[in-house]
Scaffold this motif. Structure first.
Motif, PDB file in Angstrom:
ATOM      1  N   ASN A  66       0.632  -1.149   0.057  1.00  0.00           N
ATOM      2  CA  ASN A  66       0.483   0.101  -0.271  1.00  0.00           C
ATOM      3  C   ASN A  66       0.972   1.063   0.125  1.00  0.00           C
ATOM      4  O   ASN A  66       1.014   1.957  -0.795  1.00  0.00           O
ATOM      5  CB  ASN A  66      -0.868   0.333   1.618  1.00  0.00           C
ATOM      6  CG  ASN A  66      -1.479   0.650   1.256  1.00  0.00           C
ATOM      7  OD1 ASN A  66      -2.574   1.656   0.409  1.00  0.00           O
ATOM      8  ND2 ASN A  66      -1.233   2.021   2.289  1.00  0.00           N
ATOM      9  N   GLU A  71       0.954   3.402  -3.109  1.00  0.00           N
ATOM     10  CA  GLU A  71       0.657   5.077  -2.737  1.00  0.00           C
ATOM     11  C   GLU A  71       1.609   6.530  -3.135  1.00  0.00           C
ATOM     12  O   GLU A  71       1.461   6.958  -3.749  1.00  0.00           O
ATOM     13  CB  GLU A  71      -0.015   5.102  -1.148  1.00  0.00           C
ATOM     14  CG  GLU A  71      -0.867   6.277  -1.297  1.00  0.00           C
ATOM     15  CD  GLU A  71      -0.838   6.288   0.163  1.00  0.00           C
ATOM     16  OE1 GLU A  71      -1.064   7.322   0.810  1.00  0.00           O
ATOM     17  OE2 GLU A  71      -1.776   5.440   0.414  1.00  0.00           O
ATOM     18  N   LEU A 123      -4.649   9.020  -5.756  1.00  0.00           N
ATOM     19  CA  LEU A 123      -5.401   7.990  -5.545  1.00  0.00           C
ATOM     20  C   LEU A 123      -6.689   7.927  -5.300  1.00  0.00           C
ATOM     21  O   LEU A 123      -7.418   9.318  -5.642  1.00  0.00           O
ATOM     22  CB  LEU A 123      -4.673   8.368  -4.086  1.00  0.00           C
ATOM     23  CG  LEU A 123      -3.477   8.419  -3.444  1.00  0.00           C
ATOM     24  CD1 LEU A 123      -2.290   9.082  -4.336  1.00  0.00           C
ATOM     25  CD2 LEU A 123      -2.219   8.403  -2.294  1.00  0.00           C
ATOM     26  N   ASP A 141     -10.248   6.605  -2.586  1.00  0.00           N
ATOM     27  CA  ASP A 141     -11.106   5.254  -1.474  1.00  0.00           C
ATOM     28  C   ASP A 141     -12.654   5.874  -1.339  1.00  0.00           C
ATOM     29  O   ASP A 141     -12.820   7.020  -1.335  1.00  0.00           O
ATOM     30  CB  ASP A 141     -10.632   6.737  -0.236  1.00  0.00           C
ATOM     31  CG  ASP A 141      -9.148   5.940   0.599  1.00  0.00           C
ATOM     32  OD1 ASP A 141      -8.360   4.884  -0.189  1.00  0.00           O
ATOM     33  OD2 ASP A 141      -8.433   6.147   1.796  1.00  0.00           O
ATOM     34  N   LEU A 148     -12.928  -0.203   3.192  1.00  0.00           N
ATOM     35  CA  LEU A 148     -12.292   1.179   2.151  1.00  0.00           C
ATOM     36  C   LEU A 148     -11.845   0.235   0.787  1.00  0.00           C
ATOM     37  O   LEU A 148     -10.981  -0.859   1.177  1.00  0.00           O
ATOM     38  CB  LEU A 148     -11.159   1.753   3.450  1.00  0.00           C
ATOM     39  CG  LEU A 148     -11.234   1.889   4.144  1.00  0.00           C
ATOM     40  CD1 LEU A 148     -10.102   3.186   5.037  1.00  0.00           C
ATOM     41  CD2 LEU A 148     -12.318   3.576   3.727  1.00  0.00           C
ATOM     42  N   ARG A 151      -9.616   1.546  -2.466  1.00  0.00           N
ATOM     43  CA  ARG A 151      -8.819   2.641  -2.009  1.00  0.00           C
ATOM     44  C   ARG A 151      -8.192   1.871  -3.939  1.00  0.00           C
ATOM     45  O   ARG A 151      -7.727   0.885  -3.704  1.00  0.00           O
ATOM     46  CB  ARG A 151      -7.589   2.368  -1.593  1.00  0.00           C
ATOM     47  CG  ARG A 151      -5.998   3.532  -2.057  1.00  0.00           C
ATOM     48  CD  ARG A 151      -5.588   3.530  -0.264  1.00  0.00           C
ATOM     49  NE  ARG A 151      -6.247   3.960   1.174  1.00  0.00           N
ATOM     50  CZ  ARG A 151      -6.068   3.619   2.020  1.00  0.00           C
ATOM     51  NH1 ARG A 151      -5.266   2.779   2.145  1.00  0.00           N
ATOM     52  NH2 ARG A 151      -6.621   4.510   2.835  1.00  0.00           N
ATOM     53  N   THR A 172      -6.535  -1.861  -6.981  1.00  0.00           N
ATOM     54  CA  THR A 172      -7.117  -1.481  -5.862  1.00  0.00           C
ATOM     55  C   THR A 172      -6.785  -2.614  -4.583  1.00  0.00           C
ATOM     56  O   THR A 172      -7.327  -3.146  -4.801  1.00  0.00           O
ATOM     57  CB  THR A 172      -8.871  -1.541  -6.707  1.00  0.00           C
ATOM     58  OG1 THR A 172      -8.452  -1.002  -7.793  1.00  0.00           O
ATOM     59  CG2 THR A 172      -9.710  -1.540  -5.814  1.00  0.00           C
ATOM     60  N   VAL A 193     -13.708  10.107   5.277  1.00  0.00           N
ATOM     61  CA  VAL A 193     -13.641   9.523   3.314  1.00  0.00           C
ATOM     62  C   VAL A 193     -14.216  10.963   2.730  1.00  0.00           C
ATOM     63  O   VAL A 193     -15.043  11.500   2.847  1.00  0.00           O
ATOM     64  CB  VAL A 193     -14.324   8.630   3.157  1.00  0.00           C
ATOM     65  CG1 VAL A 193     -13.968   8.648   1.582  1.00  0.00           C
ATOM     66  CG2 VAL A 193     -13.806   7.314   3.191  1.00  0.00           C
ATOM     67  N   SER A 251     -11.500  12.361  -1.745  1.00  0.00           N
ATOM     68  CA  SER A 251     -10.753  10.247  -1.594  1.00  0.00           C
ATOM     69  C   SER A 251      -9.768  10.170  -0.821  1.00  0.00           C
ATOM     70  O   SER A 251      -8.814   9.759  -0.794  1.00  0.00           O
ATOM     71  CB  SER A 251     -10.339   9.972  -2.956  1.00  0.00           C
ATOM     72  OG  SER A 251     -11.443  10.201  -4.035  1.00  0.00           O
ATOM     73  N   THR A 252      -9.946  11.061   0.020  1.00  0.00           N
ATOM     74  CA  THR A 252      -8.622  10.664   1.887  1.00  0.00           C
ATOM     75  C   THR A 252      -9.504   9.920   2.812  1.00  0.00           C
ATOM     76  O   THR A 252     -10.334  10.916   2.660  1.00  0.00           O
ATOM     77  CB  THR A 252      -7.464  11.835   1.721  1.00  0.00           C
ATOM     78  OG1 THR A 252      -7.221  12.245   0.206  1.00  0.00           O
ATOM     79  CG2 THR A 252      -6.848  11.404   2.622  1.00  0.00           C
ATOM     80  N   THR A 253      -9.205   8.898   3.239  1.00  0.00           N
ATOM     81  CA  THR A 253      -9.620   8.837   4.916  1.00  0.00           C
ATOM     82  C   THR A 253      -8.434   9.432   6.036  1.00  0.00           C
ATOM     83  O   THR A 253      -7.675   8.925   6.592  1.00  0.00           O
ATOM     84  CB  THR A 253      -9.352   6.865   5.037  1.00  0.00           C
ATOM     85  OG1 THR A 253      -9.972   6.117   3.722  1.00  0.00           O
ATOM     86  CG2 THR A 253     -10.189   6.960   5.767  1.00  0.00           C
TER      87      THR A 253
END
Length: 474
Positions: free
Chosen positions: A247, A251, A265, A267, A280, A282, A305, A322, A326-328
């Motif tokens: 990951n 990333e 990216l 999520d 999640l 991603r 993914t 989220v 698109s970021t957690t």
């Protein structure tokens, strides 16, 4: 193996109607509301911003609403004010990403914002004329049945928040447009954004912040398909290390391939699972072949993914967001120890059919890791030898091309806009602004101050003409 004592998770309280959420940071937002109290981040901030509106444009809206031709001036101003807060809400959470030692990110961003504001209306009108208003909704809805697609919340959010919000803000700050200029074009941009996002969510909202930061868009049958491939593991186990290391590496390359920005990216989630855990999904786009610098990524697929399964009890999860890029984000901040399962899927090309997307076993990730690391080193070497002007131009492309590229592809119009509309050309005004933005600390001081404070998002005058463009450069 590190042992974590389970503690009671409280994140479900955040979904109760009267809950105001937690504060993820101490800063507050003022914007165009000088006579009112400042607005915080998160669930409470969303509630306060919507309470100040003259219209219901940011409440749940119907299909008939989004199919209307245009917004009123009051609706445009409500959208302008909400997006200004929403931009602040996502930017303050990742402010440390604002400056790169290698890529002139602040410079290329403001130029790209302006380029988008000038050029997107024509493309958006063309897409709408080609597929129809319902067709634009269907473009958004296509994201419900796919993984590894850039028709996602960050790209769709950028169509309005970036192209309209920050683009218009930058041009106003540079004093090359006035608040009553480009009203018609602003309407086109915001209508297109609204339709795509409404089609994606299917619940009447357009932004994750309106729904307590949930982006639960994937169809249940697709979620089931992903979950069937999930491997459970314990923190510190070999599978946990493989999965989290993959990951991180993927990333980093996705971030780098998209010029230090989050377009690589994406999520969605969190999706509640029957056993109480959260999923999640991603997307990590490690090889966007449309860019000439992505030649260093040859041999890698378009997208990996990851299905990331989190046990909220392991960290005593208080809130999970989220957000609209698109970021957690979570409280507590580090949710890595709570990852108790995962799966990896491969989409070879942007248009690979979903039936040909395949899973990778966790013990098969080694060769992929080697290719990812090699591409990252090559990307660093390639980038370090570029001039500032080339870096800025590439950065403009990473924003301007990428944010609308998936929608042009979905409408079958990419080749046409390249051939007939000079898609890859930089507007002459924007090219000239390259020399202006570094004078008088404009890009270093003025732009961040206008964007972060919200004072640069000037409202449209009440008597503005909805047909108004800009008719003279005087």
């Amino acid at each position: 193996m590190t042992s974590i004592q389970p503690s009671r998770a409280e994140y479900l309280k955040r979904y109760e109607p009267d809950d105001e959420g937690l504060r993820f940071q101490p800063l507050t937002y003022q914007g165009n509301f000088k006579d009112l109290e400042p607005v915080p981040d998160g669930i409470l901030g969303d509630r306060m911003m919507r309470a100040r509106m003259k219209t219901k444009v940011m409440e749940k809206v119907s299909r008939e609403d989004v199919l209307k031709d245009e917004f009123t001036i009051d609706e445009l101003n409500d959208l302008n004010n909400y997006l200004a807060w929403n931009i602040w809400d996502v930017l303050v959470m990742r402010a440390t990403e604002g400056v790169s030692g290698m890529i002139p990110r602040q410079e290329y961003e403001i130029l790209a914002f302006m380029q988008q504001f000038f050029r997107y209306p024509e493309f958006m009108r063309l897409i709408t004329d080609t597929v129809g208003r319902e067709g634009v909704l269907e473009i958004g809805a296509s994201a419900r049945k796919e993984i590894g697609t850039k028709i996602n919340c960050v790209h769709d959010w950028c169509l309005g928040a970036v192209a309209f919000g920050m683009g218009r803000c930058g041009l106003l700050a540079l004093e090359v447009i006035r608040p009553d200029d480009y009203v018609e074009e602003s309407n086109i941009i915001l209508k297109f954004m609204q339709r795509v996002l409404w089609g994606k969510r299917q619940d009447g909202y357009i932004l994750n912040s309106q729904d307590r930061y949930r982006c639960q868009i994937l169809d249940p049958d697709l979620i089931d398909r992903l979950v069937q491939q999930v491997v459970d593991f314990e923190e510190g186990s070999e599978d946990h290390q493989r999965f989290t290391a993959f990951n991180a590496a993927a990333e980093l390359l996705a971030f780098f391939d998209h010029y230090d920005c989050r377009l690589g990216l994406g999520d969605t989630g969190p999706y509640p699972l029957p056993d109480g855990r959260l999923l999640l999904v991603r997307d990590l786009f490690v090889n966007e072949e449309i860019y000439h610098w992505s030649d260093v990524c040859e041999g890698l697929p378009y997208c990996y993914t990851l299905a990331v399964v989190i046990d909220p009890e392991r960290i005593g999860l208080k809130e999970i967001r989220v957000n609209d890029i698109s970021t957690t984000f979570t409280v507590p901040k580090n949710y890595i120890p709570a990852i108790t399962g995962g799966a990896v899927f491969v989409r070879e090309k942007w248009n690979t059919p979903m039936g040909e997307v395949y899973p990778l076993k966790l013990d098969e990730l080694g060769p992929h890791m080697e290719k990812i690391r090699s591409a990252t080193v090559k990307m660093y070497d390639k980038t370090s030898r570029m001039s500032r002007r080339v870096l800025c131009t590439n950065g403009i492309y990473s924003y301007y091309i990428d944010m609308i590229l998936p929608h042009l592809r979905a409408a079958g119009l990419y080749e046409e806009v390249c051939r007939k509309y000079d898609f890859w050309e930089i507007d002459q005004r924007v090219s000239n602004y390259y020399y202006e933005i570094t004078r008088r600390n404009f890009v270093q001081v003025t732009v961040p101050q206008k964007i972060f404070s919200g004072e640069g998002y000037l409202p449209f005058p009440d008597d503005a003409d909805l047909r108004k463009s800009k008719y003279a450069w005087l």
